[in-house]
Design an enzyme around this catalytic site. Structure first.
Site, PDB file in Angstrom:
ATOM      1  N   GLN A   1      29.354  22.525 -19.216  1.00 12.93           N
ATOM      2  CA  GLN A   1      30.464  21.586 -19.190  1.00 12.93           C
ATOM      3  C   GLN A   1      30.317  20.562 -20.302  1.00 12.93           C
ATOM      4  OE1 GLN A   1      31.494  20.184 -15.225  1.00 12.93           O
ATOM      5  NE2 GLN A   1      30.441  21.924 -14.288  1.00 12.93           N
TER       6      GLN A   1
ATOM      7  N   LYS B   1      28.741  11.653 -19.557  1.00  7.78           N
ATOM      8  CA  LYS B   1      29.402  12.645 -18.721  1.00  7.78           C
ATOM      9  C   LYS B   1      30.677  12.026 -18.185  1.00  7.78           C
ATOM     10  CE  LYS B   1      25.447  15.431 -17.272  1.00  7.78           C
ATOM     11  NZ  LYS B   1      24.730  16.062 -16.138  1.00  7.78           N
TER      12      LYS B   1
ATOM     13  N   GLU C   1      30.284  18.809 -12.644  1.00  8.53           N
ATOM     14  CA  GLU C   1      29.225  17.817 -12.792  1.00  8.53           C
ATOM     15  C   GLU C   1      29.868  16.443 -12.674  1.00  8.53           C
ATOM     16  OE1 GLU C   1      26.801  18.315 -16.212  1.00  8.53           O
ATOM     17  OE2 GLU C   1      26.393  20.417 -15.828  1.00  8.53           O
TER      18      GLU C   1
ATOM     19  N   ALA D   1      23.611   8.083 -19.733  1.00  9.69           N
ATOM     20  CA  ALA D   1      22.190   8.211 -19.435  1.00  9.69           C
ATOM     21  C   ALA D   1      21.396   7.996 -20.715  1.00  9.69           C
ATOM     22  CB  ALA D   1      21.885   9.595 -18.857  1.00  9.69           C
TER      23      ALA D   1
ATOM     24  N   PHE E   1      18.783   8.189 -23.591  1.00  8.78           N
ATOM     25  CA  PHE E   1      18.022   9.314 -24.133  1.00  8.78           C
ATOM     26  C   PHE E   1      16.522   9.097 -23.971  1.00  8.78           C
ATOM     27  CE2 PHE E   1      20.336  12.205 -27.341  1.00  8.78           C
ATOM     28  CZ  PHE E   1      21.346  12.428 -26.437  1.00  8.78           C
ATOM     29  N   LEU E   2      15.812  10.183 -23.748  1.00 10.12           N
ATOM     30  CA  LEU E   2      14.361  10.172 -23.824  1.00 10.12           C
ATOM     31  C   LEU E   2      13.951  10.245 -25.301  1.00 10.12           C
ATOM     32  CD1 LEU E   2      13.518  12.629 -20.902  1.00 10.12           C
ATOM     33  CD2 LEU E   2      13.218  10.150 -20.917  1.00 10.12           C
TER      34      LEU E   2
ATOM     35  N   ASP F   1      21.377  22.644  -7.867  1.00 10.75           N
ATOM     36  CA  ASP F   1      21.342  23.139  -9.245  1.00 10.75           C
ATOM     37  C   ASP F   1      20.073  22.687  -9.970  1.00 10.75           C
ATOM     38  OD1 ASP F   1      22.371  24.413 -11.541  1.00 10.75           O
ATOM     39  OD2 ASP F   1      23.126  22.515 -12.305  1.00 10.75           O
TER      40      ASP F   1
ATOM     41  N   GLU G   1      11.357  19.576 -16.597  1.00 11.70           N
ATOM     42  CA  GLU G   1      10.632  19.291 -17.837  1.00 11.70           C
ATOM     43  C   GLU G   1       9.489  18.326 -17.586  1.00 11.70           C
ATOM     44  OE1 GLU G   1      13.076  18.043 -21.078  1.00 11.70           O
ATOM     45  OE2 GLU G   1      14.592  19.591 -20.751  1.00 11.70           O
TER      46      GLU G   1
ATOM     47  N   ASP H   1      19.420  15.834 -15.237  1.00 10.19           N
ATOM     48  CA  ASP H   1      20.617  16.627 -14.931  1.00 10.19           C
ATOM     49  C   ASP H   1      20.885  16.681 -13.427  1.00 10.19           C
ATOM     50  OD1 ASP H   1      22.836  18.094 -15.406  1.00 10.19           O
ATOM     51  OD2 ASP H   1      21.817  19.952 -15.940  1.00 10.19           O
TER      52      ASP H   1
END
Length: 635
Positions: free
Chosen positions: A314, A330, A351, A434, A436-437, A503, A508, A523
């Site tokens: 998506q 999102k 989502e 969100a 970012f890492l 889902d 990670e 996610d």
């Protein structure tokens, strides 16, 4: 005749200005002004032409003379052109004079409204809650074609007060902007809505964080336990980190220059300070003020670049801010009250942006701190997305809907078409951002397949769904045969069950920390889809393995008590977000119900296998906690 034409012109403009559809959508104000000017010019030219014909017919005998022929025929086109230009100039001046007068007399220091930008395609509009009530029926068609529903975007609802939590805290104040014509029934959504949390006498959230379970200190951190080792002799240079990025340069991004002279670690932008604070045990510390500052940045920082994220089923957008931070956007696809239809497979579900926001707050309350900071934001689709993107594939998908709303759909595997377009009201849309890492070039992450991954097939079942002893096989497989990885899977399982998230196919970890580190909960958009149904299959890993951390077990028991009830804590925590209400009351109540079910599953495990065989004591001592990631435990 001249008066009749002017009267007709006035009536036409009046009809055009007041025309509206049954749903209350009004024409664009700029279109009205342009149309009125064109009508006035045409009427003047037509009137002039009629006058010339009347004169010519009255003095037809003079047309035989050569001089009159030359004036009327050779220079007729030049004469008409000059009159047309004069009429245009006069009408432009007439249209501009009121604007210039208002601009010179206005001393308003209000925040800039997106809809006042000349680049906006549609007028800023929002209907009151009574006019745009929640949909009563949630059918399959509504979910599949959500973007075409007039009430689909609930930006106005998200700014309303949550009455369910009114007896616990008076959450915020809202500034309402009304139209200049005095129509108080039509409220305008502002993209910098100010909300304030009024101090309350007692906060359950503060009481929870003051509990001893939320004050346990971490083991001493070494260089091997921190993701980055900060060299204070090196200055932060954002240009060096972004000089090769496509979104940099071309003069549309202002230089980020923190005040305070010489740059130190404390003067770094909040997104960088968040990255520096990541260690082997957590993404951020319990009472880290940088996280609250980063959440404010996600809502307030100016967006300088927008691009589509590659991959995924998506549409997601990567947004870059003025301080060089980045976040994953999102957009809103469902209303708060819409549930996933029972005939929908988990892998074809939408989502949800509010699920991402709620997941961050739930993760924080559970004291996992494994979800990157997420905040809700109301965006102007023209000014902050379309005008900021250099992605031609994204830019060309923008269009204006028949309801005069700005829409786009981008490119992705599912739900990226005109039928599933994302539409604003008229040009504003809410979504989750969100943080970012760290970039993979600086901090590599390893992707692992979830042992309890679902089949993602309409007819096939996964091995764990048909083998009740599946966990015994997992326990003998690295990295689940030693360390804390299996306990992390149990934490993630409980986290997903409370949200109803099916889902979780991969997870990670940071490569630097090896197998002795936490799982990053990324996610979470498919959570909070059904409040009327508890998907107990999500808890299969817990019921098959019967393993849990003692700290996790004690926190779950604490959150089941009335004074620390999970739903009340979530409600209070979510009040901090700009898009409140994030979750409706049935979803909050569902979490309490699922929490009780989780504790019942653990009670059955303890009764069957014994407390010491089920509960891993990670609270024995600081020394044991410090050595937990290096001392394997046979299972």
């Amino acid at each position: 005749m001249w008066l009749e034409i002017q009267k007709l012109n006035t009536e036409t403009f009046s009809l055009l200005k007041t025309a509206r559809s049954e749903d209350g959508y009004v024409f664009n104000v700029y279109f009205i002004k342009v149309a009125s000017s064109v009508i006035n010019i045409i009427s003047d030219v037509v009137s002039l032409f009629i006058c010339v014909l009347i004169i010519c017919s009255k003095y037809s005998q003079l047309l035989k003379q050569g001089t009159m022929k030359m004036i009327l025929f050779r220079k007729f086109r030049v004469l008409i052109l000059m009159v047309f230009l004069i009429a245009c100039s006069m009408h432009i001046m007439i249209d501009l004079l009121p604007k210039l007068e208002r601009r010179s007399n206005s001393g308003c220091s209000c925040s800039h409204k997106p809809s006042e930008d000349p680049q906006n395609w549609a007028k800023h509009r929002a209907r009151s809650g009574a006019e745009s009530g929640w949909p009563n029926k949630h059918t399959l068609r509504i979910l599949q074609d959500f973007s075409n529903e007039p009430n689909s975007n609930i930006s106005s609802h998200s700014l309303e007060k949550n009455t369910k939590a009114g007896n616990k805290t008076e959450a915020f104040k809202r500034i309402e902007h009304y139209a200049q014509n005095g129509d108080k029934k039509r409220r305008f959504i502002h993209d910098t809505v100010v909300t304030k949390n009024i101090p309350v006498k007692s906060s359950r959230l503060l009481a929870l964080f003051d509990h001893p379970l939320f004050k346990r200190a971490l083991p001493s951190l070494t260089d091997e336990d921190t993701l980055f080792n900060v060299n204070t002799d090196i200055r932060f240079d954002p240009n060096a980190a972004t000089e090769n990025q496509e979104w940099h340069a071309e003069g549309n991004m202002e230089e980020y220059t923190p005040t305070g002279g010489e740059l130190t670690a404390d003067s770094y932008p909040n997104w960088l300070r968040f990255h520096i604070g990541i260690n082997r045990y957590e993404l951020y510390s319990r009472h880290n003020l940088v996280i609250d500052a980063l959440l404010r940045d996600l809502v307030s920082q100016r967006i300088t670049s927008v691009a589509m994220k590659s991959g995924g089923t998506q549409l997601k957008l990567i947004m870059t801010f003025q301080n060089y931070g980045q976040a994953l956007f999102k957009p809103m696809k469902q209303t708060r009250e819409q549930e996933t239809p029972p005939d929908f497979f988990y892998f074809s579900d939408f989502e949800r942006h509010n699920a991402e926001i709620a997941a961050f707050h739930l993760d924080r309350i559970l004291d996992f701190r494994r979800v990157p900071p997420v905040a809700g934001r109301l965006l102007n689709m023209t000014k902050e997305i379309k005008d900021m993107t250099r992605d031609k594939k994204l830019w060309k998908t923008f269009f204006i809907s028949p309801a005069n709303n700005i829409c786009f759909y981008g490119e992705c595997s599912y739900y990226c078409s005109t039928e599933h377009a994302l539409c604003g009201k008229p040009d504003q849309i809410e979504g989750s951002l969100a943080a970012f890492l760290p970039d993979l070039a600086l901090a590599k992450r390893k992707t692992w397949r979830n042992p309890w991954r679902r089949s993602y097939h309409k007819r096939k079942k996964a091995e764990w769904e048909v083998d009740p002893d599946y966990c015994e096989e997992v326990k003998q497989t690295p990295p689940y045969d030693s360390g804390t990885r299996l306990l992390d899977i149990m934490d993630m399982t409980i986290f997903d069950f409370l949200m109803g998230n099916m889902d979780r196919h991969h997870y990670e970890t940071f490569e630097k920390f090896g197998n002795e580190s936490f799982i990053i909960h990324l996610d979470n958009g498919r959570g909070f889809g059904k409040h009327s149904h508890d998907e107990v299959s999500i808890l299969v890993p817990l019921s098959q393995c019967c393993r849990v951390r003692k700290s996790t077990h004690l926190r779950l028991q604490l959150l089941a008590k009335e004074e620390y009830q999970l739903s009340d804590l979530m409600s209070e925590s979510l009040l901090r977000d700009k898009l409140i209400p994030i979750l409706i009351q049935p979803h909050l109540e569902a979490m309490d119900r699922r929490l009780r079910h989780t504790l019942n599953v653990l009670a059955d495990c303890i009764e069957k296998e014994g407390y010491s065989n089920v509960v891993e004591d990670d609270l024995a001592s600081e020394r044991k906690g410090a050595q937990m990631h290096t001392s394997p435990r046979g299972r």
